[in-house]
Every structure is written in structure tokens, then in C-alpha cells.
Scaffold this motif. Structure first.
Motif, PDB file in Angstrom:
ATOM      1  N   ASP A   7      64.817  11.061  41.083  1.00 13.23           N
ATOM      2  CA  ASP A   7      63.622  10.451  40.488  1.00 13.23           C
ATOM      3  C   ASP A   7      63.940   9.098  39.858  1.00 13.23           C
ATOM      4  O   ASP A   7      63.122   8.172  39.872  1.00 13.23           O
ATOM      5  N   ILE A   8      65.121   8.981  39.271  1.00 15.59           N
ATOM      6  CA  ILE A   8      65.507   7.728  38.620  1.00 15.59           C
ATOM      7  C   ILE A   8      65.948   6.688  39.643  1.00 15.59           C
ATOM      8  O   ILE A   8      65.613   5.501  39.537  1.00 15.59           O
ATOM      9  N   LEU A   9      66.675   7.129  40.658  1.00 15.34           N
ATOM     10  CA  LEU A   9      67.261   6.193  41.615  1.00 15.34           C
ATOM     11  C   LEU A   9      66.280   5.739  42.695  1.00 15.34           C
ATOM     12  O   LEU A   9      66.526   4.735  43.370  1.00 15.34           O
ATOM     13  N   THR A  10      65.198   6.488  42.877  1.00 10.82           N
ATOM     14  CA  THR A  10      64.186   6.105  43.873  1.00 10.82           C
ATOM     15  C   THR A  10      62.842   5.959  43.152  1.00 10.82           C
ATOM     16  O   THR A  10      62.010   6.861  43.183  1.00 10.82           O
ATOM     17  N   PRO A  11      62.614   4.836  42.505  1.00 12.94           N
ATOM     18  CA  PRO A  11      61.423   4.660  41.674  1.00 12.94           C
ATOM     19  C   PRO A  11      60.111   4.747  42.435  1.00 12.94           C
ATOM     20  O   PRO A  11      59.056   4.880  41.816  1.00 12.94           O
ATOM     21  N   TRP A  12      60.141   4.669  43.770  1.00 12.48           N
ATOM     22  CA  TRP A  12      58.901   4.809  44.535  1.00 12.48           C
ATOM     23  C   TRP A  12      58.458   6.275  44.644  1.00 12.48           C
ATOM     24  O   TRP A  12      57.366   6.561  45.121  1.00 12.48           O
ATOM     25  N   ALA A  40      72.430  11.629  31.201  1.00 15.32           N
ATOM     26  CA  ALA A  40      73.761  11.263  30.707  1.00 15.32           C
ATOM     27  C   ALA A  40      74.533  10.494  31.768  1.00 15.32           C
ATOM     28  O   ALA A  40      75.224   9.506  31.461  1.00 15.32           O
ATOM     29  N   ARG A  41      74.449  10.940  33.001  1.00 12.72           N
ATOM     30  CA  ARG A  41      75.197  10.288  34.076  1.00 12.72           C
ATOM     31  C   ARG A  41      74.770   8.836  34.257  1.00 12.72           C
ATOM     32  O   ARG A  41      75.612   7.954  34.501  1.00 12.72           O
ATOM     33  N   LEU A  42      73.464   8.591  34.154  1.00 16.57           N
ATOM     34  CA  LEU A  42      72.945   7.255  34.434  1.00 16.57           C
ATOM     35  C   LEU A  42      72.717   6.420  33.177  1.00 16.57           C
ATOM     36  O   LEU A  42      72.259   5.288  33.258  1.00 16.57           O
ATOM     37  N   ARG A  43      73.036   6.988  32.004  1.00 19.41           N
ATOM     38  CA  ARG A  43      72.919   6.253  30.742  1.00 19.41           C
ATOM     39  C   ARG A  43      71.527   5.647  30.560  1.00 19.41           C
ATOM     40  O   ARG A  43      71.371   4.471  30.272  1.00 19.41           O
ATOM     41  N   ARG A  49      62.589   8.192  28.372  1.00 24.39           N
ATOM     42  CA  ARG A  49      62.489   9.355  29.259  1.00 24.39           C
ATOM     43  C   ARG A  49      61.771  10.521  28.594  1.00 24.39           C
ATOM     44  O   ARG A  49      61.051  11.273  29.250  1.00 24.39           O
ATOM     45  N   LEU A  50      61.965  10.683  27.289  1.00 23.48           N
ATOM     46  CA  LEU A  50      61.287  11.773  26.578  1.00 23.48           C
ATOM     47  C   LEU A  50      59.773  11.643  26.660  1.00 23.48           C
ATOM     48  O   LEU A  50      59.055  12.645  26.677  1.00 23.48           O
ATOM     49  N   ALA A  51      59.290  10.426  26.711  1.00 24.22           N
ATOM     50  CA  ALA A  51      57.847  10.203  26.771  1.00 24.22           C
ATOM     51  C   ALA A  51      57.250  10.724  28.069  1.00 24.22           C
ATOM     52  O   ALA A  51      56.031  10.953  28.143  1.00 24.22           O
ATOM     53  N   GLY A  52      58.087  10.964  29.086  1.00 18.64           N
ATOM     54  CA  GLY A  52      57.571  11.399  30.367  1.00 18.64           C
ATOM     55  C   GLY A  52      57.798  12.864  30.689  1.00 18.64           C
ATOM     56  O   GLY A  52      57.528  13.295  31.812  1.00 18.64           O
ATOM     57  N   VAL A  53      58.286  13.639  29.717  1.00 12.08           N
ATOM     58  CA  VAL A  53      58.524  15.063  29.963  1.00 12.08           C
ATOM     59  C   VAL A  53      57.725  15.903  28.971  1.00 12.08           C
ATOM     60  O   VAL A  53      57.050  15.377  28.082  1.00 12.08           O
ATOM     61  N   ASP A  54      57.808  17.207  29.126  1.00 12.51           N
ATOM     62  CA  ASP A  54      57.081  18.123  28.245  1.00 12.51           C
ATOM     63  C   ASP A  54      57.433  17.820  26.782  1.00 12.51           C
ATOM     64  O   ASP A  54      58.612  17.713  26.435  1.00 12.51           O
TER      65      ASP A  54
END
Length: 230
Positions: A7-12, A40-43, A49-54
Motif C-alpha cells: 500500500d505504501i510502495l504503490t500509491p496508485w 517500521a521498515r519504511l520509516r 499513518r494513524l489518521a488512516g487506520v481504525d
């Protein structure tokens, strides 16, 4: 973790993790932890990111972030005891995962875990104990005598240890993968069956309201701890 990375590496196409959760509700807790490994892996910017999850379970991703750092970078975070690279409540959620990593880094050795944990400043220890409790009950690997040693060493943080055990029981119950060691730790630490603890987690979650000085996730944890304070 893999879906979070994609999801992070393919923004489309950033809907893989969300679509997975729609079909895998029984594994929602562990899935969020895995998402935190990707962060953590992608820093990434955790606050963003928290704004986009439950809004409640998303904090488990920060827990996963902390576990990742403790497990893969233990000299920095467990030996030198560097402060979490996060602010506000995120730093506490990080420590909950960091405490979980202690169980694995120290090979489920109660005395080593206690020695390592007690070297942290007092304000960080309760959240660390919570993580130890979760790992102890979920992963197993220690005799019950060692579990009781941990409980005694936790002292005033014993309700935090118990809360971690409750989360472990809830995760196993929801996923339908019970384990004998989880049941044994539930009885030893909390004096209740694993299924009862899972029910406690569900009931306190259902009662969560809005407001308060802490995120709903922390209020959930507080409500659980109150059952073991005495």
C-alpha cells in the motif's frame, strides 16, 4: 505486513490492507501489528499513518512498530534504552510493543526479562510490563513458576501485566486458535479462563465512549486493568 508495504510502495492502489480486514475480521488484532512492521521498515510518518487506520485498533500498529524496533534493533532500544522515536501516546504504544519484544529477545527467561525491564525509567515500565504479559500468554515458552515470578516482580504494574494477558486471550479467541499455554497463563495471572478474559476484552471494548484525556485505545486498556487492580 506485506499488504501494508504494498500500500505504501504503490500509491496508485492503497486499499489492500483495508480490503483484507473486510474479509479477515478474526485476525484484525494481529493484522494491525503486522502493519506496524511495515511502518517500521519504511520509516513512515506514524502520525500521518494513524489518521488512516481504525481510531482504536490502529494503535496496535504502533505496538507492532515498537516490537519491530526492539526485536531487530535491541542494542539500541533494550540495551541502551533509547527513548521511543515517537511523541505523545504513540510513545507509550511503542513501549507496549517493545515490552513484547523482550519476551523473544531474552528467550522467555523470566530473570533476564525482569533485569532488563527494571533498568528502564519507572514511567516506562507499566507499558513494558503490558507487552511482556501479552507475549507471555500468546507465545508461551515458559513454565508457570516463571510466570508467577514475573507477576511478583511486576509489583504495582501487575494490572498492566494482566491486561496484556487479556489481550492475548482476546486475540486467540477471536482468531479461533486457542492454545493450552494461553489458558494456563490466564489462570495463573488473572485467575480466570482464557475465554472469560476474551469476553472481558469484548465487553469493555463495547462500552467505550468518546472523550477523555486519553485515546479510546488507552481507555480500553484502563477499563481492563481496573478488574485486576485489587
Amino acid at each position: 505486513m506485506a499488504l501494508g508495504l504494498l500500500d505504501i510502495l504503490t500509491p496508485w492502489n492503497r486499499s489492500r490492507f483495508r480490503r483484507y480486514l473486510e474479509r479477515a475480521s478474526p485476525h484484525v488484532y494481529m493484522a494491525h501489528v503486522g502493519l506496524g512492521w511495515a511502518w517500521a521498515r519504511l520509516r513512515v510518518n506514524v502520525e500521518k499513518r494513524l489518521a488512516g487506520v481504525d481510531p482504536v485498533l490502529g494503535w496496535l500498529a504502533v505496538d507492532g512498530y515498537g516490537f519491530h524496533e526492539g526485536y531487530f534493533h535491541w542494542p539500541r532500544y533494550l540495551e541502551r534504552r533509547d527513548a521511543p522515536p515517537l511523541r505523545g501516546y504513540a510513545a507509550r504504544a511503542f513501549d507496549q510493543g517493545l515490552g513484547r519484544s523482550l519476551w523473544f529477545v531474552e528467550g522467555a527467561d523470566a530473570e533476564r526479562i525482569i533485569s532488563r525491564l527494571q533498568g528502564f525509567i519507572p514511567s516506562r515500565q507499566p507499558d513494558l510490563w503490558s507487552g511482556v504479559g501479552l507475549a507471555c500468554a500468546y507465545a508461551g515458552g515458559a513454565e508457570l513458576d516463571a510466570v508467577r515470578v514475573l507477576q511478583k516482580a511486576a509489583g504495582a504494574s501487575a494490572p498492566h501485566l494482566a491486561q496484556g494477558v487479556v489481550f492475548a486471550a482476546a486475540a486467540r479467541e477471536r482468531a479461533g486458535n486457542p492454545a493450552e499455554h494461553t489458558s494456563q497463563v490466564a489462570e495463573a495471572v488473572c485467575g480466570r479462563a482464557s475465554r472469560e478474559l476474551a469476553q472481558l476484552a469484548d465487553e469493555t471494548f463495547a462500552r467505550l465512549g468518546e472523550g477523555g484525556d486519553f485515546p479510546a485505545y488507552e481507555r480500553w486498556r484502563q477499563d481492563i486493568r481496573q478488574h485486576f487492580t485489587s
